[in-house]
Write an enzyme that holds these catalytic residues in place. Structure first.
Site, PDB file in Angstrom:
ATOM      1  CG  ASP A   1      29.664  45.196  49.824  1.00 51.96           C
ATOM      2  OD1 ASP A   1      30.591  45.626  50.106  1.00 51.96           O
ATOM      3  OD2 ASP A   1      29.985  43.970  49.120  1.00 51.96           O
TER       4      ASP A   1
ATOM      5  CE1 TYR B   1      38.384  44.479  43.900  1.00 50.74           C
ATOM      6  CE2 TYR B   1      36.086  43.478  44.382  1.00 50.74           C
ATOM      7  CZ  TYR B   1      37.261  43.938  43.408  1.00 50.74           C
ATOM      8  OH  TYR B   1      37.026  43.507  42.036  1.00 50.74           O
TER       9      TYR B   1
ATOM     10  CD  GLN C   1      29.431  45.009  45.785  1.00 51.02           C
ATOM     11  OE1 GLN C   1      30.741  44.574  45.742  1.00 51.02           O
ATOM     12  NE2 GLN C   1      28.473  44.290  46.368  1.00 51.02           N
TER      13      GLN C   1
ATOM     14  CE1 TYR D   1      26.777  38.900  41.063  1.00 55.92           C
ATOM     15  CE2 TYR D   1      28.962  39.420  40.726  1.00 55.92           C
ATOM     16  CZ  TYR D   1      28.231  39.018  41.618  1.00 55.92           C
ATOM     17  OH  TYR D   1      28.941  38.464  42.710  1.00 55.92           O
TER      18      TYR D   1
ATOM     19  CE  LYS E   1      22.566  35.994  44.428  1.00 56.76           C
ATOM     20  NZ  LYS E   1      21.993  35.798  43.067  1.00 56.76           N
TER      21      LYS E   1
ATOM     22  CG  ASP F   1      25.085  39.631  50.283  1.00 58.47           C
ATOM     23  OD1 ASP F   1      24.700  38.206  49.987  1.00 58.47           O
ATOM     24  OD2 ASP F   1      25.896  40.159  49.872  1.00 58.47           O
TER      25      ASP F   1
HETATM   26  C1  F6R Z   1      30.814  39.277  46.050  1.00 51.90           C
HETATM   27  C2  F6R Z   1      31.061  37.772  45.766  1.00 51.90           C
HETATM   28  C3  F6R Z   1      32.469  37.585  45.290  1.00 51.90           C
HETATM   29  C4  F6R Z   1      32.559  38.178  44.143  1.00 51.90           C
HETATM   30  C5  F6R Z   1      33.866  37.633  43.543  1.00 51.90           C
HETATM   31  C6  F6R Z   1      34.487  38.228  42.073  1.00 51.90           C
HETATM   32  O1  F6R Z   1      29.740  39.249  46.840  1.00 51.90           O
HETATM   33  O2  F6R Z   1      30.273  37.021  45.961  1.00 51.90           O
HETATM   34  O3  F6R Z   1      32.392  35.908  45.222  1.00 51.90           O
HETATM   35  O4  F6R Z   1      31.738  37.857  42.894  1.00 51.90           O
HETATM   36  O5  F6R Z   1      34.954  37.917  44.276  1.00 51.90           O
HETATM   37  O6  F6R Z   1      34.458  39.835  42.514  1.00 51.90           O
HETATM   38  P1  F6R Z   1      35.121  40.890  41.343  1.00 51.90           P
HETATM   39  O7  F6R Z   1      34.389  40.425  39.965  1.00 51.90           O
HETATM   40  O8  F6R Z   1      34.720  42.094  41.903  1.00 51.90           O
HETATM   41  O9  F6R Z   1      36.322  40.493  40.986  1.00 51.90           O
HETATM   42 MG    MG Z   2      31.335  42.916  48.275  1.00 50.59          MG
HETATM   43 MG    MG Z   3      27.911  40.566  50.739  1.00 55.08          MG
END
Ligand code: F6R
Ligand code: MG
Ligand code: MG
Length: 383
Positions: free
Chosen positions: A31, A109, A113, A246, A249, A251
């Protein structure tokens, strides 16, 4: 030399088959940025990755294919470099870095990552991207299925691999096909203690289940025939264990060979008709149903999910990928989709309560510890 053969025969594959060289299949994913939020990969990243892989076809690669599952960019490659090839892993990592740059330019976004380090050191393992690979001598005809998931963890495949390769109620071939009757060997990794073990099935099925029923820690890495021929391979990286915090995930991805001594395509797909609950939904912190979908539905929307899986089928022909076929794009999977969505509603009704939310030990790598730190001084001892 390979370039000359490509000109004559349209690919390095013919060269490999006359020389008896084995074919390697690699799927490497990461990702590196998505839109909006964590829901899907941007087409510009897919185009960039596909172009860069195509440039290496006939040279380092025989063939390639690019797709996405949710926010994960998936690079499918065939070549003759064997598994863990530095050149192949470097190519994938460079592509992810380039796509992360584009993602940053576009302010996508989570840009970059999954790239936990800037310095490539020979292998993407431990650097964030997930990888599943296998090397084999092609049979007269070699059907291969690629599974790619979003919003879940590597252990999600355990249930399916058991059903496919060890459960005769799923796979009648284990009972009635003499070429599968001996059963299969499962290689299981302990992701916490960094050790592995092999279990023969059907003889040691109960031992196998004792471990793989705990999928957050024990993960099926490979399945082999009893003659030692590779049948399945998965990605097993756990981002939070690598980063210590964290970072989205894992994936996971998985490759399975099919037919003529391996389970039939339909036996491999059959367990996906059962609604199954996996970990990794919303913030990597919730259980949810694993939804098999066609590629056009591989976008995570409802509560950032639900966790979903796509499957692309190919015939491998002298290293060339003939396909793809979008295997879950079939009304045969409508029923499991609607049953899974009912389960999703049931779990969502639990809100912030377990078992929708993961257990405390699995929440260790989320943002929950930060909340706990803030509240530490508010706690008083009981009388
Ligand atoms: C990412 C995921 C999303 C994020 C959630 C919060 O793979 O599963 O559910 O964890 O959108 O994201 P942040 O912390 O980046 O705002
Ligand atoms: Mg992502
Ligand atoms: Mg993913």
């Amino acid at each position: 030399m390979k370039k000359i053969w490509k000109k004559l025969y349209g690919g390095g594959g013919y060269y490999s088959s006359v020389r008896g060289v084995k074919t390697t299949i690699s799927i490497i994913k990461a990702d590196v940025g998505s839109f909006p939020g964590h829901s899907r990969t941007h087409p510009r990243l897919l185009e960039e990755a596909a172009k860069r892989l195509r440039e290496r076809e006939g040279d380092l690669l025989i063939d390639s294919f690019v797709t996405h599952c949710g926010d994960d960019l998936e690079l499918l490659m065939t070549h003759e470099q064997g598994v863990d090839s530095e050149e192949i892993h470097r190519l994938a990592y460079d592509i992810f870095c380039r796509c992360a740059e584009i993602a940053k330019e576009m302010k996508l976004y989570g840009a970059g990552q999954d790239l936990l380090s800037d310095a490539f050191c020979g292998n993407v393992k431990g650097m964030g991207p997930g990888v599943a690979e296998m090397e084999f001598e092609e049979r007269a005809s070699d059907p291969v299925l690629f599974f790619m998931a979003d919003k879940t963890e590597p252990g999600a495949w355990n249930f399916y691999l058991y059903r496919i390769f060890a459960d005769p109620f799923n796979t009648p071939g284990l009972v009635i096909d003499p070429s599968m009757h001996e059963g299969f060997v499962f290689e299981v990794h302990d992701l916490f203690e960094h050790r592995k073990v092999f279990f023969n099935t059907p003889e040691e099925s109960y031992n196998l289940l004792a471990y793989i029923g705990a999928p957050s820690r024990f993960v099926v890495k490979h399945v082999f025939s009893k003659k030692g021929v590779i049948a399945a391979s998965t990605s097993t990286q756990r981002l939070n264990l690598l980063a210590g915090r964290y970072v989205g995930k894992d994936d996971p991805v998985m490759i399975i060979r099919s037919q003529s001594g391996f389970p039939a395509v339909g036996e491999i797909l059959d367990p996906f008709t059962t609604p199954f609950i996996v970990a990794g939904w919303m913030r990597g912190s919730h259980h949810g149903p694993f939804l098999p979908v066609g590629v056009c539905d591989a976008n995570c929307t409802f509560f950032d999910g639900p966790p979903r899986v796509i499957c692309l089928g190919f015939q491998v022909c002298n290293g060339k990928l003939i396909g793809p076929a979008d295997m879950f794009d079939d009304p045969g999977f409508d029923r499991v989709r609607s049953r899974s969505l009912e389960l999703a509603e049931m779990l969502r009704a639990h809100g912030p309560f377990e078992p929708h939310r993961l257990s405390l030990s699995e929440m260790e790598y989320t943002t929950l510890p930060t909340v706990e730190k803030q509240l530490r001084d508010r706690w008083e001892p009981l009388e």
